[in-house]
Design a protein around this motif. Structure first.
Motif, PDB file in Angstrom:
ATOM      1  N   SER A  34      27.691 -53.281  61.190  1.00  8.59           N
ATOM      2  CA  SER A  34      27.411 -54.707  60.996  1.00  8.59           C
ATOM      3  C   SER A  34      26.622 -55.261  62.173  1.00  8.59           C
ATOM      4  O   SER A  34      26.783 -54.815  63.309  1.00  8.59           O
TER       5      SER A  34
ATOM      6  N   LYS B 157      18.576 -53.991  54.537  1.00  5.60           N
ATOM      7  CA  LYS B 157      19.069 -54.854  53.467  1.00  5.60           C
ATOM      8  C   LYS B 157      20.518 -55.241  53.759  1.00  5.60           C
ATOM      9  O   LYS B 157      21.345 -54.383  54.055  1.00  5.60           O
ATOM     10  N   ASP B 158      20.784 -56.542  53.657  1.00  8.15           N
ATOM     11  CA  ASP B 158      22.150 -57.044  53.844  1.00  8.15           C
ATOM     12  C   ASP B 158      22.947 -56.708  52.588  1.00  8.15           C
ATOM     13  O   ASP B 158      22.651 -57.201  51.506  1.00  8.15           O
TER      14      ASP B 158
ATOM     15  N   TYR C 184      25.148 -53.757  56.845  1.00  7.41           N
ATOM     16  CA  TYR C 184      23.855 -53.178  56.448  1.00  7.41           C
ATOM     17  C   TYR C 184      23.953 -51.741  55.944  1.00  7.41           C
ATOM     18  O   TYR C 184      22.952 -51.147  55.601  1.00  7.41           O
TER      19      TYR C 184
ATOM     20  N   SER D 249      26.383 -57.015  52.440  1.00  5.92           N
ATOM     21  CA  SER D 249      27.732 -57.574  52.608  1.00  5.92           C
ATOM     22  C   SER D 249      28.376 -57.880  51.249  1.00  5.92           C
ATOM     23  O   SER D 249      29.550 -57.584  51.021  1.00  5.92           O
TER      24      SER D 249
ATOM     25  N   ALA E 140      17.775 -54.166  62.414  1.00  6.45           N
ATOM     26  CA  ALA E 140      18.294 -55.316  61.675  1.00  6.45           C
ATOM     27  C   ALA E 140      17.478 -56.565  62.020  1.00  6.45           C
ATOM     28  O   ALA E 140      17.097 -57.339  61.138  1.00  6.45           O
TER      29      ALA E 140
ATOM     30  N   LYS F 165      26.767 -59.375  59.356  1.00  3.05           N
ATOM     31  CA  LYS F 165      26.278 -58.876  58.066  1.00  3.05           C
ATOM     32  C   LYS F 165      26.378 -57.359  58.034  1.00  3.05           C
ATOM     33  O   LYS F 165      26.064 -56.686  59.021  1.00  3.05           O
TER      34      LYS F 165
END
Lengths: 310, 417
Positions: free
Chosen positions: B125, B102-103, B131, B105, B96, B129
């Motif tokens: 997370s 890639k986020d 993922y 959320s 991350a 965020k």
């Protein structure tokens, strides 16, 4: 270089190129040198410098390589007891290769170098372990050493004694690895010696016999001196090979118990790659590279005589 | 040679797949432990393709070790998959931080998130965020062989705290039975004891604080105490002979063959002890479990569980279909099916109904009721600190280092992380 002998005077580089062009050599040079030079630079020189550069960074394999930490990786190496152990283990492997493996290979070569069908069969048997993949030999021997289901377990059961788990024992696990390394590679050295022994001229041996030399005298005063070049070469391969042992250790002990059986390379793999400390692994790689280079050059100088000729 | 072929095939597969359409979904999975696992993924992919014509879903499989070693390079190349399998924890945090994920959320509404247990969402997370999507959990319990403990006159249900377990081990040993089967060559089975003890003594908050380096990090007295408790056990010499040359699968087989009374492992042991046993049948109904004993004075709740959370992470530049497919793959229906096939313990809140095995059902219940689910320490701490922890645990047991030295070893690795 100021005085040149013969008819060729010193030429400037431009003149030299012009001469090569005239002789038609320039075209050959331009055609055939770049592929090899580019490949060698790309796949040998560049990775070496890249690894050396990487060894000054802390890098997990993810993201940009921007965490410069100077010589910290090397300082950590110097302090790490497992690395000291792995250096010592590699030294033990070198000693075992030189003083157990080569004498064994030499003895067997002297026994079976003559061309008979029985000797061919023996040569095949002794050479067989070398043909096996390293990783396969490791797996096979880990079954042999297994105290529950393996050969050693069956032997112990047949003798009615408690099974012995040599790979779980800190004191003896590395001895087991040395045994497998010797078993795996003695056939290779034996083949080198056999080839050399077959090239010893028969008339020299006959002459020695006429002079009254016995069996041992023929070995020590005729055969061995005549195959010395092969012994030196063999020893060189043994040393460099011992520095690089890896595939056998992983299936046998995976470096354990308590990290006591790592070689330099299995240490590099475990602490550098498996644990995602790529920069640290690069530092180990640089040390290994230096060790190999120093060995190679000093061996050429010391053992192989002037100019490094065999 | 096999792994080389596999690797070459995968590289080829990935290269070919790289030229496919952008909205196709390429998943990189680890080779499942059971043959049904692979078929399961392929079936789910086919079902999704049928429901969404025009989108192709491709699964590539790599064995554990190749997966871990190839992933860093792969994720940073253009041939990266759209989503890949994860054990979460420290390695996920590295990924991350490196920006290869890639986020997602915004793609997961509150309703979407309710499909999963909170510990699952939390594990996927980083810095608040999300993922990826969680898929299943593993929970460690203390398995026992009913016939052997009965023979030794030990009632496992009466084992409530660590002292009880030590006493039971002594009693089993005096009956001529191996108290605990251990796969010490792999080190992490030993670290399960160490980690469980640490979680019971320091509590999940204490472990999280040590991970951040608070309160002296791993030099905190709680971790030294965990090492001392482990040493107490090791001093009884409770493991089978040659345990340091026994891999985890072999140990599971030995346990399945009735070679010892206790075995500390996750829910996967139900299958593993049968598959790896000499008879192929394992212990059958003689297999049962208790939860890991409490440690007196410890801060951890005895109802806390300990184990893994696994799922799928989305890589940067992945298309919309990827998130859509992940929701499909981890929906209740598919998770329930996975539970029914005994591939895993589903992490979906309503996905437990497929579990037929009463023991697995009990583990799943324990997991859903647990106040905290502590991630395996070696996975939580990341590759290098995790390996140091496994090393430390193994060396406490072999008597090579003291509990203080072990704690210092882990802390040193943490500081260098």
């Amino acid at each position: 270089m100021t005085t040149m002998t013969g008819s060729r005077p010193m030429l400037s580089p431009a003149a030299r190129i012009a001469r090569m062009h005239k002789q038609g050599k320039l075209m050959a040079l331009l055609l055939f040198l770049p592929p090899a030079l580019v490949l060698f630079t790309l796949f040998v020189i560049w990775p070496i410098f890249n690894a050396a550069n990487l060894s000054f960074f802390k890098w997990s394999g993810y993201g940009a390589i921007d965490n410069f930490i100077g010589t910290q990786n090397y300082q950590r190496l110097a302090r790490h007891s497992v690395f000291h152990q792995s250096l010592w283990n590699s030294l033990k492997l070198i000693l075992a290769s030189l003083f157990i493996q080569i004498p064994l290979a030499l003895t067997l070569a002297l026994l079976i170098y003559k061309k008979t069908s029985a000797n061919t069969a023996f040569r095949l048997i002794f050479f067989a372990p070398y043909i096996l993949a390293e990783i396969a030999s490791g797996v096979i021997w880990s079954f042999i050493f297994d105290g529950d289901f393996g050969v050693s377990g069956q032997i112990a059961a047949a003798l009615g004694i408690d099974p012995f788990y040599i790979l779980a024992d800190r004191q003896f696990a590395f001895l087991a690895i040395i045994t497998v390394v010797v078993w795996k590679y003695f056939g290779y050295h034996m083949m080198i010696f056999i080839a050399a022994l077959q090239a010893v001229p028969e008339d020299l041996l006959e002459a020695a016999e006429i002079d009254g030399a016995g069996r041992w005298q023929k070995v020590f005063y005729v055969k061995l001196p005549l195959i010395m070049h092969a012994i030196k070469l063999s020893a060189f391969f043994a040393i460099v090979g011992a520095l690089q042992v890896f595939d056998i250790i992983i299936p046998l002990t995976n470096g354990g118990p308590s990290n006591s059986t790592h070689s330099i390379v299995s240490y590099l793999y475990t602490y550098g790659l498996a644990q995602l400390n790529v920069g640290y692994g690069a530092a180990v790689g640089v040390i290994l590279f230096i060790l190999c280079m120093v060995t190679a050059f000093s061996y050429r100088r010391l053992a192989m005589g002037k100019g490094g000729a065999l | 040679m096999k792994s080389f072929c596999l690797g070459a095939a995968t590289v080829l597969g990935l290269t070919l797949a790289g030229s496919a359409l952008a909205d196709d979904v390429r998943m990189l999975a680890i080779e499942p432990n059971v043959p049904e696992g692979r078929q399961y993924y392929l079936d789910v992919a086919k079902a999704y393709e049928t429901a969404n014509p025009g989108t192709k879903v491709q699964f590539d499989f790599l064995d554990d070790t190749s997966f871990k070693s190839k992933l860093p390079t792969l994720l940073q190349s253009s041939a990266r998959p759209d989503a890949f399998f994860t054990w979460t924890g420290g390695v996920f945090a590295e990924q991350a931080k490196a920006g290869v994920l890639k986020d997602i959320s915004a793609d997961f509404t509150d309703a979407d998130r309710k499909m999963y247990s909170p510990s699952g969402i939390q594990a996927m997370s980083h810095d608040g965020k999300l993922y990826g999507a969680p898929m299943y959990a593993a929970s460690v319990v203390l398995w026992y062989n009913k016939a052997l403990v009965e023979k030794a006159g030990v009632d496992p249900k009466a084992i409530k705290n660590w002292e009880d377990l030590l006493a039971a081990s002594k009693k089993i040993q005096s009956a001529g039975i191996v108290p605990i089967v251990m796969g010490g060559k792999d080190k992490w089975p030993i670290a399960l004891f160490y980690g469980q003890l640490a979680a019971r003594i320091a509590g999940t908050d204490g472990v999280a604080a040590a991970d951040k380096g608070e309160n002296e990090g791993f030099n905190n007295p709680a971790f030294i105490q965990a090492g001392e408790a482990l040493k107490q056990l090791a001093d009884l010499k409770p493991f089978q002979p040659g345990y340091m040359d026994t891999t985890q699968p072999k140990a599971a087989g030995l346990f399945g063959d009735g070679k010892g009374a206790f075995y500390l492992a996750g829910n996967f042991l139900v299958g593993a002890q049968a598959q790896n046993s000499a008879t192929g049948k394992g212990l059958g109904d003689d297999l049962d479990f208790i939860t890991f004993p409490a440690v007196e004075g410890g801060k951890g709740d005895p109802a806390d569980t300990f184990g893994g959370v696994n799922g799928w992470l989305v890589t940067k530049d992945a298309g919309k279909s990827t998130v859509d497919f992940l929701k499909f793959l981890t929906n209740n229906k598919n998770q329930t099916e996975g539970g029914r096939l005994k591939i895993w313990l589903p992490i979906g809140t309503d996905a437990q109904s497929g579990i037929a095995d009463p023991r697995l059902r009990r583990i799943a219940e324990g997991l859903s009721k647990a106040p905290h689910h502590q991630l395996y320490l070696d996975q939580m701490l990341g590759a290098s600190v995790g390996a140091a922890l496994n090393d430390a645990a193994a060396q406490i047991v072999t008597g090579d280092i003291s509990p203080e030295e072990a704690a210092a070893l882990v802390e040193e690795a943490r500081e260098m992380r």
